[in-house]
Design a protein around this motif. Structure first.
Motif, short mmCIF file in Angstrom:
data_model
loop_
_atom_site.label_atom_id
_atom_site.label_comp_id
_atom_site.label_asym_id
_atom_site.label_seq_id
_atom_site.Cartn_x
_atom_site.Cartn_y
_atom_site.Cartn_z
N PRO A 1 -88.70 -91.11 15.89
CA PRO A 1 -89.57 -89.78 15.46
C PRO A 1 -90.57 -89.42 16.55
N TYR A 2 -90.84 -88.15 16.51
CA TYR A 2 -91.31 -87.31 17.33
C TYR A 2 -92.55 -86.35 16.71
N PRO A 3 -93.74 -86.61 17.15
CA PRO A 3 -94.77 -85.66 16.27
C PRO A 3 -95.09 -84.44 16.67
N HIS A 4 -94.54 -83.99 17.91
CA HIS A 4 -94.94 -82.67 18.16
C HIS A 4 -93.72 -81.62 18.30
N SER A 5 -93.81 -80.47 18.36
CA SER A 5 -92.90 -79.46 18.01
C SER A 5 -91.54 -79.50 18.84
N HIS A 6 -90.38 -79.63 18.30
CA HIS A 6 -89.11 -80.11 18.98
C HIS A 6 -88.05 -79.17 18.36
N GLU A 7 -86.96 -79.21 19.05
CA GLU A 7 -85.65 -78.73 18.36
C GLU A 7 -84.74 -80.14 18.28
N ALA A 8 -84.22 -80.22 17.14
CA ALA A 8 -82.96 -81.00 17.06
C ALA A 8 -81.88 -80.75 17.80
N LEU A 9 -81.26 -81.70 18.51
CA LEU A 9 -79.89 -81.39 19.14
C LEU A 9 -78.87 -81.70 18.48
N ARG A 10 -78.82 -82.70 17.36
CA ARG A 10 -78.08 -82.90 16.46
C ARG A 10 -78.26 -81.96 14.99
N ARG A 11 -77.70 -80.83 15.30
CA ARG A 11 -77.55 -80.03 14.24
C ARG A 11 -76.57 -79.72 13.27
N ALA A 12 -76.96 -79.17 11.87
CA ALA A 12 -75.88 -79.01 10.82
C ALA A 12 -74.86 -78.05 11.37
N ASP A 13 -75.41 -76.96 11.94
CA ASP A 13 -74.36 -75.92 12.49
C ASP A 13 -73.68 -76.43 13.82
N PRO A 14 -72.90 -75.57 14.18
CA PRO A 14 -72.12 -76.00 15.44
C PRO A 14 -72.74 -75.49 16.59
N LEU A 15 -73.85 -74.90 16.63
CA LEU A 15 -74.15 -74.44 18.23
C LEU A 15 -74.29 -75.24 18.96
N TYR A 16 -74.67 -76.45 18.76
CA TYR A 16 -74.98 -77.56 19.78
C TYR A 16 -74.03 -78.42 19.82
N ASP A 17 -72.91 -78.14 19.31
CA ASP A 17 -71.75 -79.11 19.60
C ASP A 17 -71.27 -79.55 21.01
N LEU A 18 -71.59 -78.68 21.52
CA LEU A 18 -71.37 -78.94 23.15
C LEU A 18 -72.45 -77.70 23.73
N LEU A 19 -73.09 -78.49 24.73
CA LEU A 19 -74.21 -77.58 25.46
C LEU A 19 -74.14 -78.05 26.80
N LEU A 20 -74.66 -77.17 27.49
CA LEU A 20 -74.81 -77.39 28.96
C LEU A 20 -76.68 -77.03 29.36
N ILE A 21 -77.12 -78.09 29.95
CA ILE A 21 -78.44 -78.06 30.20
C ILE A 21 -78.68 -77.49 31.61
N THR A 22 -79.54 -76.43 31.61
CA THR A 22 -79.98 -75.81 32.87
C THR A 22 -81.27 -76.46 33.29
N VAL B 259 -76.70 -73.45 27.77
CA VAL B 259 -75.55 -72.77 27.58
C VAL B 259 -74.83 -73.60 26.04
N HIS B 260 -74.63 -72.69 25.03
CA HIS B 260 -74.09 -73.35 23.94
C HIS B 260 -73.20 -72.32 23.35
N VAL B 261 -72.73 -72.97 22.04
CA VAL B 261 -71.78 -72.13 21.22
C VAL B 261 -72.64 -70.96 20.48
N TRP B 262 -71.96 -69.82 20.27
CA TRP B 262 -72.67 -68.84 19.81
C TRP B 262 -72.72 -68.95 18.02
N ARG B 263 -73.68 -68.32 17.57
CA ARG B 263 -73.70 -68.23 16.02
C ARG B 263 -72.63 -67.50 15.79
N LYS B 264 -72.41 -66.30 16.22
CA LYS B 264 -71.22 -65.33 16.08
C LYS B 264 -71.25 -64.38 17.31
N PRO B 265 -70.06 -63.68 17.36
CA PRO B 265 -69.86 -63.12 18.59
C PRO B 265 -70.97 -62.22 19.27
#
Length: 164
Positions: free
Chosen positions: A89-110, A127-133
């Motif tokens: 658990p993390y009480p501050h604002s955050h983004e989930a890396l394990r998402r229901a959609d495929p955007l973060y199935d593969l991501l590169l961290i800069t 750098v991640h998978v796009w939502r749509k082209p």
């Protein structure tokens, strides 16, 4: 700039002699990145990590790290872990890396504003998978799943994302 760098151009993302269609932030490109502005920061950004969903894709490169349930990315400028991977658990604002959609199935961290983040200068530039082209992102660079899966195993230590 080296031939092995990923270079953002008006035509797409160039890498290893190929140009891939891509999306950037809804706020366009900026030299003055701020948290929540939706812009993609200009500069030469090192690729410092690769994360993937092992329940959805095979390990794309030997150095890729699996995204586990509870993996998050802090986007809270007021928190000491701002712009770092954290766990639930993390009480501050955050983004989930394990998402229901495929955007973060593969991501590169800069290395944008990382590892010693300046509060409010922006977080989670991936750098991640796009939502749509070519659909705009919140500041990241996004590609088709097929193209990102082609790029990932060809990345080597020291590769940069060049955003001019």
């Amino acid at each position: 700039m080296r031939p092995t760098d990923m270079v953002l151009s008006p035509r797409g993302l160039r890498f290893m002699g190929r140009t891939f269609p891509c999306a950037i932030g809804r706020g366009g490109l900026t030299g003055n990145k701020r948290e929540g502005d939706g812009a993609t920061p200009r500069g030469a950004h090192d690729i410092v990590g690769m994360l993937y969903r092992p329940d959805r894709i095979a390990k794309p490169a030997g150095w890729a790290v699996p995204i586990r349930p509870g993996d998050l990315w802090s986007d809270d400028p007021a928190d000491e872990d701002y712009n770092l991977m954290v766990g639930a658990p993390y009480p501050h604002s955050h983004e989930a890396l394990r998402r229901a959609d495929p955007l973060y199935d593969l991501l590169l961290i800069t290395d944008w504003n990382w590892p010693r983040a300046v509060r409010g200068r922006g977080s989670a530039i991936f750098v991640h998978v796009w939502r749509k082209p070519r659909h705009p992102t919140a500041g990241c660079v996004a590609l088709s799943r097929t193209d990102l899966l082609w790029i990932a195993p060809r990345l080597r230590h020291g590769v940069k994302l060049i955003v001019a």
